[in-house]
Motif scaffolding. Structure first.
Motif, mmCIF file in Angstrom:
data_model
loop_
_atom_site.group_PDB
_atom_site.id
_atom_site.type_symbol
_atom_site.label_atom_id
_atom_site.label_comp_id
_atom_site.label_asym_id
_atom_site.label_seq_id
_atom_site.Cartn_x
_atom_site.Cartn_y
_atom_site.Cartn_z
ATOM 1 N N LEU A 1 0.689 -1.280 0.069
ATOM 2 C CA LEU A 1 -0.121 0.164 -0.182
ATOM 3 C C LEU A 1 0.822 1.332 0.064
ATOM 4 O O LEU A 1 0.737 2.319 -0.948
ATOM 5 C CB LEU A 1 -1.008 0.001 1.286
ATOM 6 N N ALA A 2 1.894 1.141 0.730
ATOM 7 C CA ALA A 2 2.719 2.308 0.737
ATOM 8 C C ALA A 2 3.580 2.581 -0.591
ATOM 9 O O ALA A 2 3.776 3.752 -0.825
ATOM 10 C CB ALA A 2 3.836 2.122 1.807
ATOM 11 N N GLY B 1 -2.137 9.874 4.084
ATOM 12 C CA GLY B 1 -2.177 8.584 3.841
ATOM 13 C C GLY B 1 -1.184 7.438 4.813
ATOM 14 O O GLY B 1 -1.663 6.606 5.312
ATOM 15 N N VAL B 2 -0.049 8.101 4.647
ATOM 16 C CA VAL B 2 0.900 7.237 5.648
ATOM 17 C C VAL B 2 0.401 7.428 7.092
ATOM 18 O O VAL B 2 0.681 6.480 7.815
ATOM 19 C CB VAL B 2 2.215 7.891 5.410
ATOM 20 N N ALA C 1 -1.504 14.970 0.715
ATOM 21 C CA ALA C 1 -2.197 13.789 0.524
ATOM 22 C C ALA C 1 -1.480 12.364 0.804
ATOM 23 O O ALA C 1 -1.920 11.732 1.492
ATOM 24 C CB ALA C 1 -2.859 13.575 -0.711
ATOM 25 N N LEU C 2 -0.300 12.462 0.493
ATOM 26 C CA LEU C 2 0.634 11.147 0.693
ATOM 27 C C LEU C 2 0.730 11.281 2.184
ATOM 28 O O LEU C 2 0.818 9.965 2.910
ATOM 29 C CB LEU C 2 1.974 11.388 -0.001
ATOM 30 N N ALA D 1 1.638 6.633 -7.010
ATOM 31 C CA ALA D 1 0.530 7.585 -7.310
ATOM 32 C C ALA D 1 0.871 8.707 -7.011
ATOM 33 O O ALA D 1 0.859 9.842 -7.969
ATOM 34 C CB ALA D 1 -0.668 7.306 -6.296
ATOM 35 N N ALA D 2 1.726 9.089 -6.177
ATOM 36 C CA ALA D 2 2.187 10.611 -5.847
ATOM 37 C C ALA D 2 3.007 10.927 -6.885
ATOM 38 O O ALA D 2 3.190 12.121 -7.199
ATOM 39 C CB ALA D 2 2.777 10.571 -4.332
ATOM 40 N N TRP E 1 -2.472 7.912 8.327
ATOM 41 C CA TRP E 1 -3.663 6.940 8.392
ATOM 42 C C TRP E 1 -3.096 5.423 8.556
ATOM 43 O O TRP E 1 -3.596 4.735 9.147
ATOM 44 C CB TRP E 1 -4.660 6.945 7.335
ATOM 45 N N MET E 2 -2.295 5.005 7.632
ATOM 46 C CA MET E 2 -1.619 3.504 7.735
ATOM 47 C C MET E 2 -0.816 3.396 9.065
ATOM 48 O O MET E 2 -1.120 2.114 9.524
ATOM 49 C CB MET E 2 -0.690 3.479 6.666
ATOM 50 N N LEU F 1 0.718 4.026 -2.824
ATOM 51 C CA LEU F 1 0.640 5.266 -2.617
ATOM 52 C C LEU F 1 1.918 6.391 -3.057
ATOM 53 O O LEU F 1 1.700 7.410 -3.369
ATOM 54 C CB LEU F 1 0.546 5.732 -1.035
ATOM 55 N N THR F 2 3.001 6.035 -3.107
ATOM 56 C CA THR F 2 4.150 6.498 -3.220
ATOM 57 C C THR F 2 4.260 6.744 -4.686
ATOM 58 O O THR F 2 4.555 7.848 -5.655
ATOM 59 C CB THR F 2 5.380 6.033 -2.879
#
Length: 128
Positions: free
Chosen positions: A64-65, A91-92, A87-88, A71-72, A94-95, A68-69
């Motif tokens: 997932l990380a 997300g981190v 946003a990144l 996507a960023a 939240w994770m 996310l990375t």
């Protein structure tokens, strides 16, 4: 090994040198690459760790990380540095399930804005 790849290939291939620019554009990437090398060597020679297979949950979080990375990385050119990095970081946070609101604010807002201020305003080096 990643630091060596950065020093020998990635930085020379992707950082444009600007005559008379101080600090020169490759300075911070080179510092990061040398830190990767030094910290990796410290781990190899001074850490006596047992090798353990990570749990499925840790593998999922790593994936997932990575997503996310990625996507960023793909969105930063379209949307700009600040919104994508905020946003990144959200997300981190939240994770890792961080609950301390002061720490969340520092990581989600303070870190991206601080990096933007340092590079864009103080050093006058453009971020995407």
């Amino acid at each position: 090994m990643f630091g060596a790849v950065l020093l020998l290939y990635a930085i020379p291939a992707n950082v444009r040198m600007i005559p008379g620019a101080l600090p020169y554009p490759a300075l911070f990437p080179q510092i990061a690459a040398w830190l990767f090398i030094a910290l990796g060597l410290i781990q190899v020679f001074f850490v006596n760790a047992q090798v353990q297979v990570p749990s499925a949950r840790r593998i999922l979080f790593f994936g997932l990380a990575a997503v996310l990375t990625l996507a960023a990385l793909l969105l930063v050119d379209r949307l700009g540095y600040l919104p994508v990095m905020i946003a990144l970081m959200a997300g981190v946070v939240w994770m890792v399930r961080e609950r301390r609101w002061a720490w969340v604010a520092v990581v989600v807002l303070g870190l991206p804005v601080g990096i933007w201020l340092l590079f864009e305003q103080v050093l006058q080096r453009p971020l995407p």
